[in-house]
Each structure stands twice: as structure tokens, then as C-alpha cells.
Write a protein that holds these residues in place. Sequence first.
Motif, PDB file in Angstrom:
ATOM      1  N   ASP A 108       0.617  -1.527   0.095  1.00  0.00           N
ATOM      2  CA  ASP A 108       0.239  -0.069   0.254  1.00  0.00           C
ATOM      3  C   ASP A 108       0.655   1.351  -0.066  1.00  0.00           C
ATOM      4  OD1 ASP A 108      -1.885   2.210   0.166  1.00  0.00           O
ATOM      5  OD2 ASP A 108      -3.195   1.022   2.245  1.00  0.00           O
ATOM      6  N   PRO A 109       0.972   1.970  -0.728  1.00  0.00           N
ATOM      7  CA  PRO A 109       1.760   2.916  -1.016  1.00  0.00           C
ATOM      8  C   PRO A 109       1.671   4.292  -0.334  1.00  0.00           C
ATOM      9  CG  PRO A 109       0.737   3.345  -3.184  1.00  0.00           C
ATOM     10  CD  PRO A 109       0.143   1.666  -2.512  1.00  0.00           C
ATOM     11  N   TYR A 110      -0.399   4.135  -0.174  1.00  0.00           N
ATOM     12  CA  TYR A 110      -0.585   5.360   0.619  1.00  0.00           C
ATOM     13  C   TYR A 110      -0.093   4.947   2.321  1.00  0.00           C
ATOM     14  CZ  TYR A 110      -3.286   6.099  -2.932  1.00  0.00           C
ATOM     15  OH  TYR A 110      -3.261   6.867  -4.188  1.00  0.00           O
ATOM     16  N   ALA A 111       0.019   3.503   2.772  1.00  0.00           N
ATOM     17  CA  ALA A 111       0.454   3.564   3.896  1.00  0.00           C
ATOM     18  C   ALA A 111       1.697   3.249   4.777  1.00  0.00           C
ATOM     19  CB  ALA A 111      -0.717   2.045   4.946  1.00  0.00           C
ATOM     20  N   SER A 112       2.632   3.382   3.961  1.00  0.00           N
ATOM     21  CA  SER A 112       3.938   2.616   3.724  1.00  0.00           C
ATOM     22  C   SER A 112       5.144   4.039   3.630  1.00  0.00           C
ATOM     23  CB  SER A 112       4.742   1.548   2.774  1.00  0.00           C
ATOM     24  OG  SER A 112       4.146   2.311   1.552  1.00  0.00           O
ATOM     25  N   LEU A 113       4.235   4.851   3.519  1.00  0.00           N
ATOM     26  CA  LEU A 113       5.253   6.300   3.938  1.00  0.00           C
ATOM     27  C   LEU A 113       4.627   7.323   4.880  1.00  0.00           C
ATOM     28  CD1 LEU A 113       4.911   7.626  -0.143  1.00  0.00           C
ATOM     29  CD2 LEU A 113       6.373   6.244   1.018  1.00  0.00           C
ATOM     30  N   ASN A 114       5.580   7.663   5.526  1.00  0.00           N
ATOM     31  CA  ASN A 114       5.078   8.485   6.639  1.00  0.00           C
ATOM     32  C   ASN A 114       4.291  10.047   6.125  1.00  0.00           C
ATOM     33  OD1 ASN A 114       4.864  10.197   8.738  1.00  0.00           O
ATOM     34  ND2 ASN A 114       7.253   8.911   9.684  1.00  0.00           N
ATOM     35  N   PRO A 115       3.586  10.102   6.440  1.00  0.00           N
ATOM     36  CA  PRO A 115       2.768  11.659   6.487  1.00  0.00           C
ATOM     37  C   PRO A 115       3.382  12.691   6.574  1.00  0.00           C
ATOM     38  CG  PRO A 115       1.585  10.589   7.836  1.00  0.00           C
ATOM     39  CD  PRO A 115       2.085   9.654   7.301  1.00  0.00           C
ATOM     40  N   ARG A 116       4.636  12.235   7.596  1.00  0.00           N
ATOM     41  CA  ARG A 116       4.742  13.603   8.500  1.00  0.00           C
ATOM     42  C   ARG A 116       6.227  14.170   8.010  1.00  0.00           C
ATOM     43  NH1 ARG A 116       2.441  15.244  12.572  1.00  0.00           N
ATOM     44  NH2 ARG A 116       0.395  13.562  13.853  1.00  0.00           N
ATOM     45  N   MET A 117       7.113  13.390   7.024  1.00  0.00           N
ATOM     46  CA  MET A 117       7.721  13.621   6.294  1.00  0.00           C
ATOM     47  C   MET A 117       8.342  13.783   4.546  1.00  0.00           C
ATOM     48  SD  MET A 117       9.827   9.820   8.268  1.00  0.00           S
ATOM     49  CE  MET A 117      11.678  10.218   7.263  1.00  0.00           C
ATOM     50  N   SER A 118       9.202  14.467   4.641  1.00  0.00           N
ATOM     51  CA  SER A 118       9.067  15.140   2.853  1.00  0.00           C
ATOM     52  C   SER A 118       9.469  13.930   2.212  1.00  0.00           C
ATOM     53  CB  SER A 118      10.207  16.555   2.753  1.00  0.00           C
ATOM     54  OG  SER A 118      11.577  15.890   3.668  1.00  0.00           O
ATOM     55  N   VAL A 119       9.828  13.849   1.358  1.00  0.00           N
ATOM     56  CA  VAL A 119      10.422  12.810  -0.099  1.00  0.00           C
ATOM     57  C   VAL A 119      11.519  13.007  -0.155  1.00  0.00           C
ATOM     58  CG1 VAL A 119      10.973  12.308  -2.333  1.00  0.00           C
ATOM     59  CG2 VAL A 119       8.693  13.576  -1.350  1.00  0.00           C
ATOM     60  N   PHE A 120      12.452  13.718   0.257  1.00  0.00           N
ATOM     61  CA  PHE A 120      13.872  13.723   1.193  1.00  0.00           C
ATOM     62  C   PHE A 120      14.345  12.984   1.973  1.00  0.00           C
ATOM     63  CE2 PHE A 120      17.510  15.793   3.818  1.00  0.00           C
ATOM     64  CZ  PHE A 120      18.395  15.397   2.943  1.00  0.00           C
ATOM     65  N   GLY A 121      13.377  13.235   3.310  1.00  0.00           N
ATOM     66  CA  GLY A 121      13.232  12.561   4.408  1.00  0.00           C
ATOM     67  C   GLY A 121      13.304  10.816   4.597  1.00  0.00           C
ATOM     68  N   ILE A 122      12.223  10.569   3.813  1.00  0.00           N
ATOM     69  CA  ILE A 122      11.458   9.249   3.167  1.00  0.00           C
ATOM     70  C   ILE A 122      12.929   8.342   2.678  1.00  0.00           C
ATOM     71  CG2 ILE A 122      10.033   7.870   2.005  1.00  0.00           C
ATOM     72  CD1 ILE A 122       8.012   9.845   2.817  1.00  0.00           C
TER      73      ILE A 122
END
Length: 334
Positions: A108-122
Amino acid sequence: MGVTMDNTREIALHVEGLKKYFPIRRGIFQSHVGDVKAVDGVSFDVYKGETLGLVGESGCGKTTTGRTIIRLYEPTDGKVIFKGKDLAKLSSNEMRHMRKSMQMIFQDPYASLNPRMSVFGIVGEPLEVFQLANRQERRERVAELLELVGLNPDFMTRYPHEFSGGQRQRIGLARALALNPDLVVCDEPISALDVSIQAQVVNLLEDLQDKLGLTYVFIAHDLSMVRHISDRVAVMYLGKIVELTDRSTLYANPLHPYTQALLSAVPVPDPVIEEKRQRILLEGDLPSPANPPKGCNFNTRCPKAIDICHEVEPEMVEVQPNHFCACHLVKPVG
């Protein structure tokens, strides 16, 4: 023993007798009353640079197998040999260093990325965790990874909610590639995406495999997509592998009754052939992995089951060259 098909090729991953049981606890004292046998004695090899497809219906243990291989779940029993080491026996500190070489792309690409982090952070987080780069070096590496997966490096300041599902999956892929892994477990990476985007992501995975020499374990239930991307296919049912061979052989000559039923449900684009094809409809529901049937796991739904199927569990044997099957009705040739 592991199911080895070619002694001339280098084995990247060797899985032997892998089990993952989840305990069932009841009562005020949480007594152990049984186990959910999610993965129950799975064995296979994955060769360097190839894609092994792992298929089966929902609840058969595909995802649990993938997560147990890289020890997101602790294995109950069995061996997972990677780079000459048994991952099941490594300490948490030793396993931490091995994780640089093995990564996972989640469903799930919607659940596996932290919404509080930028792409750089992730994408840059793995580099930060392992202290492999300073901030400027991380920024350069993130830009390089985003370009590699087909995204604009200027996007690194944005957040996950600003991207589509396909773009988010590309971000997850960039994160997985940050540490230059050898093995990537792809857990249904396209099932949550629109059909128009699925082909783009699969083609990207294939391109990256060619460029970087990656080895994939590709978990999916879409048989047509598995046929497209996989070199070999393992079919799972209720925690066990029932058939394993190369993709062309499996689709042309499925031997296990469960594989035959699965493939009969795949639509064929030729209307003449489609009209003549006979569908195999399985009756009943998938048995509970907490209480699997005696003998062959498939005997409660198999249209060809005989007496021995209800008493003796079939072994995985090589019935034809490089074609393994676990069925009493399928006899080795020669």
C-alpha cells in the motif's frame, strides 16, 4: 531440502523448511491453545538476478513468507540463507547490518510512507540510519534515486499527500534502492494502483533489475502480471508451496489441481479460445490455517482427491526436469 533447479547458477537466497506460526491465546491467563500456521514448511531457491513469482489466493501466506524472509516477522523454524549466513539465527545487531542488502517494497503506497516526512526525509532515511552520508551527500543521493525511478528531483521537498498512488510507489522504490540492496521483496507492489499505472511500475522494476542486477521475490495474485515479470513461479496454498517451475512451463502445463484451477480463471484475449476453455470452479472456502486438513492441504476442495490425499501429506518432488509438484496424483516421469 531446498528446491534447487540449476546447479550452474549462483543462488542468491536459499529458503529451507521456513515456518511462521502465530500463537492463539485465550482466557484470562492468555493460555496458548493453538497456532495459526501462516507459513508451514516452505522451501525454495532464488537465483542471482532473477525474479521468483510467489502466487496464490488471499490468505495463503505469500506476504507472511516475504516478511519472514527478511525478518520483519521472526521465523518459527527453518533456514533463510543469504550471503552465506542463516538470517534466522542472527542477532538483532547482526541482522541490522544485513538489512542494507535486502529491502522490501510494500503493498500500500498510501500507508507505507510517513505523511509527516518529506520525500527527502523518506528516501534519505536509510542513509541517515546507517550514517553513510552527510546532509549534502544525502541530498545528492536522493536526487539521483528520484531520477532513477522517473521522478523530478525537485519533488524532494514535497510530502506524500501531494503525489498519486503510482508516484508514491516510485518513492517507496527509491527508498528501497537507497542502500544498493541485492535482494528486493516486492509485496504486491501494483495491486493498489490503477491498471494504467501498473504496467509503468512493472516496467520500471524490470529496467532497474537490468541496470542494477537486482534479485526479486515478487509476491502477487495477478497471474497475468506474474507471467510477465517472473522467471520462475511458486504457487502457494494454505502456507505451503504446491508447485514450482519456470513461467512458460507452468502456464503451458500446470500439474497441480490447484494451479490448474487458478490458471483456468485467467481470461484469454482470444474470444475463440476463451469460449472453448473449461473453467475449474473450486467448491467450499479456504480452510483455516489454524486447523489445516489432515494429509494434503488442498483435499477439501480438490475435485480429484483420492483416499491417500486425506491421510498422507504429499512431498514436493521433481516430476519433470526443473518442474516440482506436491501431489499424490502427479508421478515423476521416467
